[in-house]
Scaffold this motif. Structure first.
Motif, PDB file in Angstrom:
ATOM      1  N   ASP A  99      27.332  74.449  63.097  1.00  0.00           N
ATOM      2  CA  ASP A  99      25.925  74.087  63.255  1.00  0.00           C
ATOM      3  C   ASP A  99      25.758  72.568  63.267  1.00  0.00           C
ATOM      4  OD1 ASP A  99      23.193  74.188  63.433  1.00  0.00           O
ATOM      5  OD2 ASP A  99      22.861  74.971  61.415  1.00  0.00           O
ATOM      6  N   ILE A 100      26.394  71.891  62.306  1.00  0.00           N
ATOM      7  CA  ILE A 100      26.306  70.432  62.236  1.00  0.00           C
ATOM      8  C   ILE A 100      26.914  69.800  63.487  1.00  0.00           C
ATOM      9  CG2 ILE A 100      27.085  68.383  60.961  1.00  0.00           C
ATOM     10  CD1 ILE A 100      26.979  70.109  58.411  1.00  0.00           C
ATOM     11  N   GLN A 101      28.060  70.336  63.899  1.00  0.00           N
ATOM     12  CA  GLN A 101      28.742  69.801  65.081  1.00  0.00           C
ATOM     13  C   GLN A 101      27.860  69.895  66.324  1.00  0.00           C
ATOM     14  OE1 GLN A 101      33.020  70.519  65.245  1.00  0.00           O
ATOM     15  NE2 GLN A 101      32.751  71.355  67.299  1.00  0.00           N
ATOM     16  N   GLU A 102      27.180  71.016  66.472  1.00  0.00           N
ATOM     17  CA  GLU A 102      26.308  71.215  67.634  1.00  0.00           C
ATOM     18  C   GLU A 102      25.137  70.230  67.616  1.00  0.00           C
ATOM     19  OE1 GLU A 102      23.391  74.727  69.362  1.00  0.00           O
ATOM     20  OE2 GLU A 102      25.215  75.288  68.276  1.00  0.00           O
ATOM     21  N   LYS A 103      24.542  70.039  66.447  1.00  0.00           N
ATOM     22  CA  LYS A 103      23.387  69.143  66.348  1.00  0.00           C
ATOM     23  C   LYS A 103      23.797  67.670  66.487  1.00  0.00           C
ATOM     24  CE  LYS A 103      20.627  72.343  63.602  1.00  0.00           C
ATOM     25  NZ  LYS A 103      19.999  72.663  62.301  1.00  0.00           N
ATOM     26  N   LEU A 104      24.972  67.329  65.976  1.00  0.00           N
ATOM     27  CA  LEU A 104      25.453  65.947  66.100  1.00  0.00           C
ATOM     28  C   LEU A 104      25.804  65.598  67.535  1.00  0.00           C
ATOM     29  CD1 LEU A 104      27.747  65.249  62.995  1.00  0.00           C
ATOM     30  CD2 LEU A 104      25.595  64.125  63.576  1.00  0.00           C
ATOM     31  N   GLY A 105      26.039  66.623  68.354  1.00  0.00           N
ATOM     32  CA  GLY A 105      26.390  66.374  69.749  1.00  0.00           C
ATOM     33  C   GLY A 105      25.342  65.576  70.501  1.00  0.00           C
ATOM     34  N   ALA A 106      24.100  65.556  70.002  1.00  0.00           N
ATOM     35  CA  ALA A 106      23.032  64.774  70.650  1.00  0.00           C
ATOM     36  C   ALA A 106      23.152  63.287  70.345  1.00  0.00           C
ATOM     37  CB  ALA A 106      21.665  65.294  70.201  1.00  0.00           C
ATOM     38  N   TYR A 107      23.978  62.956  69.327  1.00  0.00           N
ATOM     39  CA  TYR A 107      24.084  61.556  68.906  1.00  0.00           C
ATOM     40  C   TYR A 107      25.512  61.012  68.984  1.00  0.00           C
ATOM     41  CZ  TYR A 107      19.652  62.981  66.775  1.00  0.00           C
ATOM     42  OH  TYR A 107      18.405  63.472  66.568  1.00  0.00           O
ATOM     43  N   VAL A 108      26.497  61.896  68.830  1.00  0.00           N
ATOM     44  CA  VAL A 108      27.903  61.480  68.766  1.00  0.00           C
ATOM     45  C   VAL A 108      28.675  62.220  69.847  1.00  0.00           C
ATOM     46  CG1 VAL A 108      29.990  61.389  67.339  1.00  0.00           C
ATOM     47  CG2 VAL A 108      27.733  61.077  66.285  1.00  0.00           C
ATOM     48  N   ARG A 109      29.535  61.500  70.527  1.00  0.00           N
ATOM     49  CA  ARG A 109      30.324  62.121  71.589  1.00  0.00           C
ATOM     50  C   ARG A 109      31.440  62.981  70.997  1.00  0.00           C
ATOM     51  NH1 ARG A 109      33.536  58.914  76.477  1.00  0.00           N
ATOM     52  NH2 ARG A 109      34.386  60.785  77.504  1.00  0.00           N
ATOM     53  N   ASP A 110      31.449  64.253  71.367  1.00  0.00           N
ATOM     54  CA  ASP A 110      32.478  65.208  70.963  1.00  0.00           C
ATOM     55  C   ASP A 110      32.769  65.139  69.463  1.00  0.00           C
ATOM     56  OD1 ASP A 110      34.327  67.226  71.290  1.00  0.00           O
ATOM     57  OD2 ASP A 110      35.978  65.852  71.725  1.00  0.00           O
ATOM     58  N   PRO A 111      31.760  65.388  68.611  1.00  0.00           N
ATOM     59  CA  PRO A 111      32.001  65.309  67.159  1.00  0.00           C
ATOM     60  C   PRO A 111      32.913  66.429  66.672  1.00  0.00           C
ATOM     61  CG  PRO A 111      29.854  66.257  67.603  1.00  0.00           C
ATOM     62  CD  PRO A 111      30.402  65.826  68.938  1.00  0.00           C
ATOM     63  N   GLN A 112      33.767  66.090  65.730  1.00  0.00           N
ATOM     64  CA  GLN A 112      34.643  67.074  65.092  1.00  0.00           C
ATOM     65  C   GLN A 112      34.262  67.120  63.612  1.00  0.00           C
ATOM     66  OE1 GLN A 112      36.910  68.928  66.930  1.00  0.00           O
ATOM     67  NE2 GLN A 112      35.934  67.861  68.659  1.00  0.00           N
ATOM     68  N   VAL A 113      33.695  68.238  63.181  1.00  0.00           N
ATOM     69  CA  VAL A 113      33.112  68.338  61.845  1.00  0.00           C
ATOM     70  C   VAL A 113      33.895  69.329  60.988  1.00  0.00           C
ATOM     71  CG1 VAL A 113      31.035  68.918  60.523  1.00  0.00           C
ATOM     72  CG2 VAL A 113      30.828  67.775  62.754  1.00  0.00           C
ATOM     73  N   ALA A 114      34.096  68.957  59.736  1.00  0.00           N
ATOM     74  CA  ALA A 114      34.710  69.861  58.754  1.00  0.00           C
ATOM     75  C   ALA A 114      33.791  69.944  57.543  1.00  0.00           C
ATOM     76  CB  ALA A 114      36.086  69.366  58.342  1.00  0.00           C
ATOM     77  N   VAL A 115      33.590  71.148  57.028  1.00  0.00           N
ATOM     78  CA  VAL A 115      32.816  71.354  55.806  1.00  0.00           C
ATOM     79  C   VAL A 115      33.747  71.976  54.769  1.00  0.00           C
ATOM     80  CG1 VAL A 115      30.908  72.604  54.737  1.00  0.00           C
ATOM     81  CG2 VAL A 115      30.618  71.580  57.006  1.00  0.00           C
ATOM     82  N   ILE A 116      33.875  71.303  53.637  1.00  0.00           N
ATOM     83  CA  ILE A 116      34.803  71.734  52.596  1.00  0.00           C
ATOM     84  C   ILE A 116      34.029  71.952  51.301  1.00  0.00           C
ATOM     85  CG2 ILE A 116      36.856  71.116  51.247  1.00  0.00           C
ATOM     86  CD1 ILE A 116      37.631  69.265  53.577  1.00  0.00           C
ATOM     87  N   LEU A 117      34.310  73.054  50.631  1.00  0.00           N
ATOM     88  CA  LEU A 117      33.718  73.297  49.312  1.00  0.00           C
ATOM     89  C   LEU A 117      34.499  72.514  48.267  1.00  0.00           C
ATOM     90  CD1 LEU A 117      33.250  77.091  49.791  1.00  0.00           C
ATOM     91  CD2 LEU A 117      31.403  75.577  49.107  1.00  0.00           C
ATOM     92  N   THR A 118      33.819  71.615  47.557  1.00  0.00           N
ATOM     93  CA  THR A 118      34.498  70.819  46.528  1.00  0.00           C
ATOM     94  C   THR A 118      34.243  71.358  45.127  1.00  0.00           C
ATOM     95  OG1 THR A 118      32.630  69.266  46.523  1.00  0.00           O
ATOM     96  CG2 THR A 118      34.514  68.719  47.917  1.00  0.00           C
ATOM     97  N   GLN A 119      33.103  72.006  44.918  1.00  0.00           N
ATOM     98  CA  GLN A 119      32.823  72.653  43.638  1.00  0.00           C
ATOM     99  C   GLN A 119      32.045  73.932  43.898  1.00  0.00           C
ATOM    100  OE1 GLN A 119      31.701  70.473  40.063  1.00  0.00           O
ATOM    101  NE2 GLN A 119      31.870  68.545  41.193  1.00  0.00           N
TER     102      GLN A 119
END
Length: 206
Positions: A91-111
């Motif tokens: 979801d974040i990657q798709e939305k960032l596509g309007a601002y950043v070229r070919d964004p590669q996003v990772a979401v990690i659970l830290t706690q």
């Protein structure tokens, strides 16, 4: 030629035997009891780390708000509660596509702090301090018993049991040879526990 055929048959037999022995031991809780973290549904108060490759300024580490959302630079609020880390990353990657070229996003659970995660493991019976402790990945019977302060002098340790609720609401019982674990280093019944497990240590009968 007959010698080569004999060697080939022996190798095949050894391979099949090895495959057969790699499964769970009889009476051992199934390894599938633990859900992969990738399938974990994020909950309120869980802490997540969002990383964007080659864009460190867009990275954040935040807890999930009571409304189930997190705020991400450039795109604002994103729903995280009730979704897997992979779903949120897409979801974040798709939305960032309007601002950043070919964004590669990772979401990690830290706690993992949400109520969905805080399924307990309980140790009762002849232990120093009966406890109900938060489950953590990789926890074993020995970890849980040590958290209870170990067994008392009245414990019948080798008659301990691990109780686990099945998906069909039935309960399975797995004998635990706790005396062998504690005093002989025999870890054959030092099973990995799962959320909701109950370990009971009975007292000796005189």
């Amino acid at each position: 030629m007959r010698a080569f055929r004999l060697i080939a048959v022996l190798l095949t037999f050894c391979l099949l035997a090895a495959c057969a022995s790699s499964g769970p031991r009889p009476g051992e809780p199934p390894a599938t009891a633990h859900a992969p973290v990738d399938d974990y549904l994020i909950g309120v108060d869980d802490e997540v780390q969002v990383s964007v490759w080659r864009n460190p300024d867009l990275g954040i580490t935040v807890p999930v708000r009571p409304d189930g959302k997190i705020s991400v630079p450039l795109i604002g609020d994103v729903t995280a509660g009730g979704r897997t880390p992979n779903d949120v990353a897409k979801d974040i990657q798709e939305k960032l596509g309007a601002y950043v070229r070919d964004p590669q996003v990772a979401v990690i659970l830290t706690q993992l702090r949400s109520h969905e995660y805080l399924s307990r493991v309980r140790v009762t019976g002849a232990v120093r301090q009966p406890v109900s402790i938060p489950y953590r990945q990789g926890m074993t019977v020995l970890d849980a018993v040590l958290a209870a302060g170990g067994v008392t002098e009245f414990a019948a340790s080798d008659r301990s049991d691990l109780f686990r609720k099945n998906p069909d609401e039935t309960t399975s019982t797995y004998p635990v040879r706790l005396d062998r674990i504690l005093n002989r280093g025999d870890l054959s019944t030092n099973y990995k526990v799962a959320p909701g497990d109950v370990i009971t240590v009975p007292e000796r009968t005189f």
